[in-house]
Design an enzyme around this catalytic site. Structure first.
Site, PDB file in Angstrom:
ATOM      1  N   CYS A  64      13.221 -17.775 -34.357  1.00 49.23           N
ATOM      2  CA  CYS A  64      14.771 -17.458 -34.714  1.00 49.23           C
ATOM      3  C   CYS A  64      15.651 -17.961 -33.448  1.00 49.23           C
ATOM      4  O   CYS A  64      15.593 -17.541 -32.478  1.00 49.23           O
ATOM      5  CB  CYS A  64      14.874 -15.852 -34.629  1.00 49.23           C
ATOM      6  SG  CYS A  64      16.380 -15.376 -34.445  1.00 49.23           S
ATOM      7  N   CYS A  68      18.073 -15.489 -31.818  1.00 48.58           N
ATOM      8  CA  CYS A  68      17.235 -14.539 -31.026  1.00 48.58           C
ATOM      9  C   CYS A  68      16.940 -15.214 -29.568  1.00 48.58           C
ATOM     10  O   CYS A  68      17.136 -14.690 -28.644  1.00 48.58           O
ATOM     11  CB  CYS A  68      15.861 -14.306 -31.484  1.00 48.58           C
ATOM     12  SG  CYS A  68      16.012 -13.358 -33.012  1.00 48.58           S
TER      13      CYS A  68
END
Length: 272
Positions: free
Chosen positions: A34, A37
């Site tokens: 991600c 993230c």
């Protein structure tokens, strides 16, 4: 202050739920693939070193049971656990400023914020040698933080070192947004201080000077009331100085302050 820890199904209860009765826990549901993230990760790891909270990191691919239990549908998904209760936090890679606002709403203060508060308290107590020591430490530890410049300039204004205060304020750039606006407000305070020491003979000039002195003393309600009277009766006095003064006080207090809301409405009624 706080610390970060990797959490899975085996230690979720002791490291998150139980610990949350002592201090808040931010649970960061993330994934290695991600992108957002990876943007959020260093921000959270930086803040946990400044604030008194726990950062519990959970990889959803390694812990699908926890992700399913808390209905995590996208990452990053940060939950806040306090007193054993898991609450929604935020989804997505928020900016550092926005996360700091969230921490502030939880009444959490960083070491930096506590140091700034100590400076303000020492100024209020007129403990000027202590103020200088605290500011020296802050400039050494945080040389690039405009908040320190603002506090130092405010201290110089209190000491009536107006020229040095203006020089400091001029170092805050326009692209530093909210700090630039605060710097402009402090420059206006410097003008208030100059005006307050140059009182004229007329009642109007004396009322304006009194309002300036009240502003410097942080008696904002009384100052706003006097400035508003001047706007109502002598709008063009000193090139709309009273209106500009009120706008400066609004900037100092912030948009959400009750006095800002009250007197902004009153000012609009007078102007329109």
């Amino acid at each position: 202050m706080g610390y970060a820890i990797d959490v899975d199904q085996s230690n979720f209860e002791p490291e998150v739920i139980k610990v949350s009765y002592e201090k808040p826990v931010f649970v960061d549901f993330h994934a290695t693939w991600c992108g957002p993230c990876q943007i959020l990760k260093p921000i959270l790891e930086k803040l946990v070193k400044e604030y008194d909270f726990i950062l519990a990191k959970i990889d959803i691919d390694q812990n699908p049971e926890l992700a399913s239990q808390y209905q995590v549908e996208g990452v990053p998904d940060v939950r806040i656990v306090d007193q054993g209760e898991v609450r929604p936090g935020f989804v997505g890679a928020l900016t550092e400023i926005k996360i700091r606002e969230t921490l502030s709403q939880m009444n959490l203060k960083s070491n930096f914020e506590q140091s700034l508060e100590a400076v303000r308290n020492a100024i209020a107590d007129k403990s000027f040698p202590q103020v200088k020591q605290l500011l020296d430490k802050l400039f050494y530890a945080y040389p690039d933080r405009p908040e320190v410049v603002l506090e130092a300039a405010n201290f110089l204004i209190v000491l009536n070192q107006l020229e040095n205060a203006e020089k400091l304020l001029n170092t805050i750039r326009e692209d530093q947004q909210e700090f630039f606006l605060k710097a402009q407000s402090l420059k206006q305070l410097i003008q208030f201080k100059k005006d307050a020491t140059a009182s004229g003979d007329s009642e109007l000039e004396q009322n304006y000077d009194k309002a300036c002195q009240l502003t410097l003393a942080q008696e904002y309600q009384e100052a706003l009331s006097l400035f508003l009277d001047i706007v109502a009766t002598h709008r063009k006095f000193k090139e709309d100085a009273a209106k500009k003064a009120m706008l400066t006080i609004f900037n100092l207090l912030g948009d959400d302050h009750p006095l800002t809301k009250e007197y902004r409405k009153k000012l609009m009624l007078e102007l329109y």
